[in-house]
Enzyme design. Structure first.
Site, PDB file in Angstrom:
ATOM      1  N   HIS A  69      30.272  45.156  16.235  1.00 55.15           N
ATOM      2  CA  HIS A  69      30.247  44.699  14.736  1.00 55.15           C
ATOM      3  C   HIS A  69      29.124  43.647  14.177  1.00 55.15           C
ATOM      4  O   HIS A  69      28.958  43.928  12.974  1.00 55.15           O
ATOM      5  CB  HIS A  69      31.616  44.374  14.873  1.00 55.15           C
ATOM      6  CG  HIS A  69      31.733  43.138  13.330  1.00 55.15           C
ATOM      7  ND1 HIS A  69      32.083  43.977  12.528  1.00 55.15           N
ATOM      8  CD2 HIS A  69      31.947  41.996  13.329  1.00 55.15           C
ATOM      9  CE1 HIS A  69      32.275  43.001  11.069  1.00 55.15           C
ATOM     10  NE2 HIS A  69      31.944  41.532  12.319  1.00 55.15           N
TER      11      HIS A  69
ATOM     12  N   GLU B 292      16.679  33.779  11.152  1.00 61.02           N
ATOM     13  CA  GLU B 292      17.001  35.296  10.914  1.00 61.02           C
ATOM     14  C   GLU B 292      18.004  35.216   9.224  1.00 61.02           C
ATOM     15  O   GLU B 292      18.224  35.762   8.190  1.00 61.02           O
ATOM     16  CB  GLU B 292      17.407  36.040  12.061  1.00 61.02           C
ATOM     17  CG  GLU B 292      18.372  36.960  11.650  1.00 61.02           C
ATOM     18  CD  GLU B 292      18.247  37.898  11.137  1.00 61.02           C
ATOM     19  OE1 GLU B 292      16.693  38.515  10.796  1.00 61.02           O
ATOM     20  OE2 GLU B 292      18.672  39.178  10.146  1.00 61.02           O
TER      21      GLU B 292
ATOM     22  N   ASP C 246       4.272  51.794  -7.812  1.00 59.93           N
ATOM     23  CA  ASP C 246       4.465  52.458  -6.721  1.00 59.93           C
ATOM     24  C   ASP C 246       5.175  51.219  -5.060  1.00 59.93           C
ATOM     25  O   ASP C 246       3.697  49.855  -5.621  1.00 59.93           O
ATOM     26  CB  ASP C 246       5.033  54.104  -6.355  1.00 59.93           C
ATOM     27  CG  ASP C 246       6.234  53.927  -4.700  1.00 59.93           C
ATOM     28  OD1 ASP C 246       6.257  53.587  -3.867  1.00 59.93           O
ATOM     29  OD2 ASP C 246       6.236  54.796  -4.874  1.00 59.93           O
TER      30      ASP C 246
ATOM     31  N   HIS D  23      17.882  31.644  13.316  1.00 58.04           N
ATOM     32  CA  HIS D  23      17.742  30.326  12.553  1.00 58.04           C
ATOM     33  C   HIS D  23      16.872  31.617  11.267  1.00 58.04           C
ATOM     34  O   HIS D  23      18.073  31.563  10.352  1.00 58.04           O
ATOM     35  CB  HIS D  23      17.176  29.381  13.482  1.00 58.04           C
ATOM     36  CG  HIS D  23      18.611  27.934  11.715  1.00 58.04           C
ATOM     37  ND1 HIS D  23      19.806  28.594  12.095  1.00 58.04           N
ATOM     38  CD2 HIS D  23      18.363  28.391  10.541  1.00 58.04           C
ATOM     39  CE1 HIS D  23      19.844  28.252  10.546  1.00 58.04           C
ATOM     40  NE2 HIS D  23      19.168  27.703   9.485  1.00 58.04           N
TER      41      HIS D  23
ATOM     42  N   HIS E 293      19.985  23.976  16.853  1.00 64.57           N
ATOM     43  CA  HIS E 293      21.137  23.519  16.610  1.00 64.57           C
ATOM     44  C   HIS E 293      22.448  24.456  17.092  1.00 64.57           C
ATOM     45  O   HIS E 293      23.757  23.816  17.191  1.00 64.57           O
ATOM     46  CB  HIS E 293      21.487  22.833  14.878  1.00 64.57           C
ATOM     47  CG  HIS E 293      21.467  24.201  14.354  1.00 64.57           C
ATOM     48  ND1 HIS E 293      20.701  24.245  12.161  1.00 64.57           N
ATOM     49  CD2 HIS E 293      21.331  25.644  14.210  1.00 64.57           C
ATOM     50  CE1 HIS E 293      20.806  25.374  11.920  1.00 64.57           C
ATOM     51  NE2 HIS E 293      20.733  25.746  12.782  1.00 64.57           N
TER      52      HIS E 293
ATOM     53  N   TRP F 229      26.535  39.257  19.744  1.00 63.88           N
ATOM     54  CA  TRP F 229      25.650  39.686  19.134  1.00 63.88           C
ATOM     55  C   TRP F 229      24.417  38.902  19.929  1.00 63.88           C
ATOM     56  O   TRP F 229      23.518  39.764  19.152  1.00 63.88           O
ATOM     57  CB  TRP F 229      25.445  40.188  17.429  1.00 63.88           C
ATOM     58  CG  TRP F 229      25.527  38.878  16.343  1.00 63.88           C
ATOM     59  CD1 TRP F 229      26.336  37.496  16.767  1.00 63.88           C
ATOM     60  CD2 TRP F 229      24.149  37.970  16.258  1.00 63.88           C
ATOM     61  NE1 TRP F 229      26.026  36.696  15.632  1.00 63.88           N
ATOM     62  CE2 TRP F 229      24.262  36.945  16.122  1.00 63.88           C
ATOM     63  CE3 TRP F 229      23.104  38.865  15.807  1.00 63.88           C
ATOM     64  CZ2 TRP F 229      22.434  36.510  15.382  1.00 63.88           C
ATOM     65  CZ3 TRP F 229      21.782  38.037  15.121  1.00 63.88           C
ATOM     66  CH2 TRP F 229      21.760  37.004  14.903  1.00 63.88           C
TER      67      TRP F 229
ATOM     68  N   LYS G 194      18.975  24.319  -5.244  1.00 61.44           N
ATOM     69  CA  LYS G 194      19.682  26.143  -6.136  1.00 61.44           C
ATOM     70  C   LYS G 194      20.741  25.860  -6.742  1.00 61.44           C
ATOM     71  O   LYS G 194      20.702  26.399  -7.587  1.00 61.44           O
ATOM     72  CB  LYS G 194      19.447  26.890  -4.332  1.00 61.44           C
ATOM     73  CG  LYS G 194      17.982  27.165  -3.614  1.00 61.44           C
ATOM     74  CD  LYS G 194      17.176  27.816  -2.564  1.00 61.44           C
ATOM     75  CE  LYS G 194      17.345  29.534  -4.104  1.00 61.44           C
ATOM     76  NZ  LYS G 194      16.389  29.673  -4.270  1.00 61.44           N
TER      77      LYS G 194
ATOM     78  N   THR H  71      18.541  23.404  -0.945  1.00 61.43           N
ATOM     79  CA  THR H  71      19.715  24.665  -1.118  1.00 61.43           C
ATOM     80  C   THR H  71      21.082  23.747  -1.709  1.00 61.43           C
ATOM     81  O   THR H  71      21.367  24.506  -2.837  1.00 61.43           O
ATOM     82  CB  THR H  71      21.116  24.581   0.197  1.00 61.43           C
ATOM     83  OG1 THR H  71      19.985  24.752   1.649  1.00 61.43           O
ATOM     84  CG2 THR H  71      21.489  25.804  -0.393  1.00 61.43           C
TER      85      THR H  71
ATOM     86  N   TYR I  44      18.351  33.427   7.687  1.00 64.20           N
ATOM     87  CA  TYR I  44      17.999  32.544   6.165  1.00 64.20           C
ATOM     88  C   TYR I  44      17.342  34.441   5.227  1.00 64.20           C
ATOM     89  O   TYR I  44      17.336  34.445   4.281  1.00 64.20           O
ATOM     90  CB  TYR I  44      16.653  31.817   5.811  1.00 64.20           C
ATOM     91  CG  TYR I  44      17.408  30.217   5.626  1.00 64.20           C
ATOM     92  CD1 TYR I  44      18.332  29.885   5.175  1.00 64.20           C
ATOM     93  CD2 TYR I  44      17.254  29.775   7.151  1.00 64.20           C
ATOM     94  CE1 TYR I  44      18.878  28.832   4.906  1.00 64.20           C
ATOM     95  CE2 TYR I  44      18.094  28.354   7.509  1.00 64.20           C
ATOM     96  CZ  TYR I  44      19.187  28.281   6.822  1.00 64.20           C
ATOM     97  OH  TYR I  44      19.676  27.093   7.122  1.00 64.20           O
TER      98      TYR I  44
ATOM     99  N   SER J 171      19.915  34.592  -8.672  1.00 63.92           N
ATOM    100  CA  SER J 171      19.326  34.174  -9.335  1.00 63.92           C
ATOM    101  C   SER J 171      18.406  35.168 -10.597  1.00 63.92           C
ATOM    102  O   SER J 171      17.972  34.664 -11.555  1.00 63.92           O
ATOM    103  CB  SER J 171      18.085  33.950  -9.115  1.00 63.92           C
ATOM    104  OG  SER J 171      18.229  33.278  -7.675  1.00 63.92           O
TER     105      SER J 171
END
Lengths: 184, 531
Positions: free
Chosen positions: B82, B260, B111, B258, B307, B147, B336, B333, B262, B273
């Site tokens: 999963h 990954e 293209d 980590h 972490h 995973w 944003k 963050t 993001y 956005s």
């Protein structure tokens, strides 16, 4: 086309970067080992560098318990003494017996583990059979020593430490040296 | 402009001057960024259904304490695949699909830079997915290792593990090639006048994501290669008996893992956005700070990996460093989130489905980010590590973050892609059902985690029964709501109302302002001039 050449150059650069990062993954292995060595984390199967507090603390008793396991090996492995009472700072020697009951010669490596976990850095092993791989021929047995000092800075709430060894098979190690090795 | 677009009903976006091959060849041999984007999106959705079925098996088993439906080994395998399928098969390809469709149009390129490599990066995905699915039927079943594929479990697992490793290798190659394509397109193929700081934010987020991918996918490939050689070729990278260390695997994995996170989140930021300014009828607030915030998040993501492993054993100084560095990520963050809210401030807001999903993203992603902050605190994490609190946290970020943003993007660009409008009422139903059932599923998992329920177990103590039952009901509701999404999309493609040239008043990137609706098969054969 000018654009196409620039694109190809960019692709080459990025591909080199990707390959370099693949190498970087492997470079983390020696890097990690070096960090562990320098900071003294995880030097479970290397002799303790230097014991600073050699003052024997006669006022305090700590019980050391010993445990022995073989992981997936038909080996008979047990401590000669189940437990000893020690003073921090005192040099202690205990012994373990091991015998290969299986039908093949195998090289084993013992990995220590401590309970409670945070007591591990205070058990300074001067000599241990876990510092070397142990080859055992079929039916061969031996008695192996462990020599250690409990650091006297051991936190006061730790009264009992369990030192447990597990033997694992080292696949691909040459067993032929079994005769000469194994002085432990 | 409009005269050029007569439409036959059916899938596609026919254009008068397109010479496209017909039938299956059009797809198998495609070098067209739009067709490849479409394939990515369909592939991603089918993987989403496969991963979703696995999630429902997990949740059905957890509906009651005790073992009712599946055996623990199979349960572990479901947990593993999963995760892998949703991350590598559903979410990542979905955003690569968006990238393929949109980046050439948004930067004014004809293209992608390397159309044939683009074809290869897509067609590597189905074999990889097949390997992950076939792994279930190997002797001993799928690899129940989680995973994260932690050693030593992964070095001892059955033959399914080898298929999984190869699948990861293939997926990694696909991602790296896709990223090289995206970076080159963005850096080399922009239309005259389209400076980097004029690009739509979606392109910026993908540029940064693509760099992250090229940097970390090879590291993951290295980690699983080490697992493979440990399994079969007598190496001892992660084997304590041979002088290796299983904790080393965790370090290498999370050095990939980590960033990954993001890689999944940043393109989602990009989509949101685009959507929020369009429905606020205002330009994005703080464009430059958005770019810098995204870049800082990407750079920081390389410095916080441990972490994830506070409890694996590390010196307290290292824990403190990783804790402070992680908390630091909240700053960009926060910038944003502030900018998104400020974009809406005094805007002329309307709430069509894309905007609803973007707002759902905004609320729930922020909540997920907040639980992430809670988890970044070492003493709290030691308590919550590997509990359902963590599961709740990352599903708020992955589902309500990345997936909701992908839905927002689909509804937003579907008229551009197909020339047809989706059904607004059904879209809103899809949103509200998803929102409600998502929270029913995952909000209660916070409580389970705080109460100490460990993750990745098929059975649990009785005191967790009520919240688990609620969560399972939510999961089924959420799963069924996604079938409604499939229906909406198919309905739009086959018989949706004809979309107006510019269905969203506030949309201002090149694909809306310089191209007809639906977007022609070839766009920008002569580059547009951007002022």
């Amino acid at each position: 086309m000018k654009n196409e050449r620039a694109n190809r150059r960019m692709m080459t650069r990025l591909s080199i970067f990707a390959v370099a990062m693949f190498g970087f993954g492997f470079a983390l292995v020696p890097f990690y080992e070096k960090i562990c060595e320098v900071t003294g984390i995880n030097n479970l199967i290397k002799p303790a560098a230097e014991v600073v507090n050699t003052q024997v603390d006669k006022s305090r008793w700590v019980t050391m318990e010993f445990d022995a396991n073989a992981h997936g090996l038909d080996w008979d492995f047990k401590p000669v003494q189940r437990s000893v009472r020690v003073h921090p700072g005192e040099m202690i020697q205990v012994e373990f017996d091991v015998r290969n009951n299986g039908s093949t010669a195998i090289v084993g490596q013992a990995i220590p583990s401590y309970g409670p976990k945070h007591a591990a850095p205070y058990v300074k092993k001067m000599e241990c059979f876990c510092f070397k791989q142990q080859p055992l021929q079929v039916g061969e047995g031996k008695r192996m020593p462990v020599q250690f000092i409990l650091d006297s800075t051991l936190p006061a709430d730790v009264n009992t430490i369990t030192l447990s060894y597990t033997f694992f098979e080292v696949k691909g190690a040459p067993v032929a040296q079994a005769k000469s090795g194994g002085k432990g | 402009m409009e005269a050029a677009h007569a439409h036959t009903p059916g899938y596609g976006h026919d254009d008068h001057d397109a010479h496209k091959p017909s039938g299956i060849k059009r797809w198998v041999m495609s070098t067209n960024h739009k067709d490849i984007g479409t394939m990515y999106l369909w592939f991603s959705f089918s993987m989403f259904l496969v991963g979703g079925v696995m999630a429902l098996i997990i949740r059905s088993e957890l509906f009651q304490p005790g073992l009712q439906i599946v055996q623990p080994d199979f349960f572990n395998s479901m947990i593993t695949y999963h995760g892998l399928i949703m991350v590598f098969g559903a979410i990542m390809p979905a955003f690569v699909g968006f990238a393929n469709w949109l980046i050439p149009m948004q930067v004014g390129a004809p293209d992608m830079a390397f159309p044939r490599m683009n074809n290869l990066s897509f067609w590597l995905l189905p074999p990889a997915a097949l390997l992950l699915i076939v792994a279930q039927f190997m002797p001993g079943g799928g690899a129940g290792v989680g995973w994260t594929l932690y050693a030593p479990l992964s070095t001892q697992a059955g033959p399914a593990m080898d298929l999984t490793i190869f699948a990861i290798h293939i997926l990694g190659m696909s991602s790296i090639m896709g990223s090289i394509n995206i970076i080159t397109t963005i850096l080399n193929m922009r239309a005259p006048g389209m400076t980097l700081m004029k690009m739509p934010l979606f392109c910026w987020t993908w540029l940064i994501t693509a760099y992250l991918l090229v940097a970390v996918m090879p590291v993951l490939a290295g980690a699983v290669t080490m697992t493979l050689t440990d399994r079969h070729f007598g190496t001892h990278f992660f084997n304590a008996a041979g002088g290796g260390d299983p904790v080393l695997y965790q370090h290498i994995f999370w050095f990939f893992g980590h960033p990954e996170v993001y890689i999944i989140a940043i393109p989602a930021f990009g989509v949101v956005s685009q959507v929020i300014p369009a429905f606020s009828r205002k330009p994005l607030f703080g464009y430059a700070s958005m770019v810098y915030a995204t870049a800082s998040i990407a750079i920081l993501s390389f410095m916080v990996w441990a972490h994830h492993m506070y409890t694996a054993g590390m010196p307290v100084e290292a824990q403190l460093y990783f804790m402070y560095a992680t908390v630091l990520i909240a700053v960009p963050t926060g910038v944003k989130v502030f900018n998104w809210v400020a974009t809406m401030w005094r805007g002329s807001l309307t709430f069509e489905t894309p905007m609803l999903f973007a707002l759902g993203f905004l609320f729930l992603f922020t909540l997920g980010g907040f639980t992430g902050l809670v988890l970044s605190i070492v003493p709290v994490d030691v308590q919550l590590h590997d509990t359902y609190y963590v599961v709740a946290h990352f599903h708020y970020v992955m589902v309500a973050g990345a997936l909701f943003s992908a839905f927002a993007g689909i509804y937003f660009w579907l008229p551009k892609w197909t020339g047809r409008m989706y059904n607004e009422t059904l879209g809103k139903w899809h949103f509200w059902l998803s929102l409600i059932f998502f929270n029913v599923t995952f909000f209660v998992q916070h409580f389970l985690g705080l109460a100490g329920m460990p993750r990745r177990i098929p059975d649990y103590a009785l005191q967790f029964a009520e919240f688990n039952a609620i969560s399972s009901i939510g999961a089924w509701g959420f799963g069924l709501a996604q079938l409604l999404f499939l229906y909406i999309v198919i309905k739009t493609i086959t018989s949706g109302e004809k979309a107006p040239e510019k269905p969203w008043e506030g949309a201002d990137s090149l694909e809306w302002t310089h191209l007809p609706t639906p977007a022609p098969w070839h766009s920008f054969e002569t580059p547009p001039v951007v002022k």
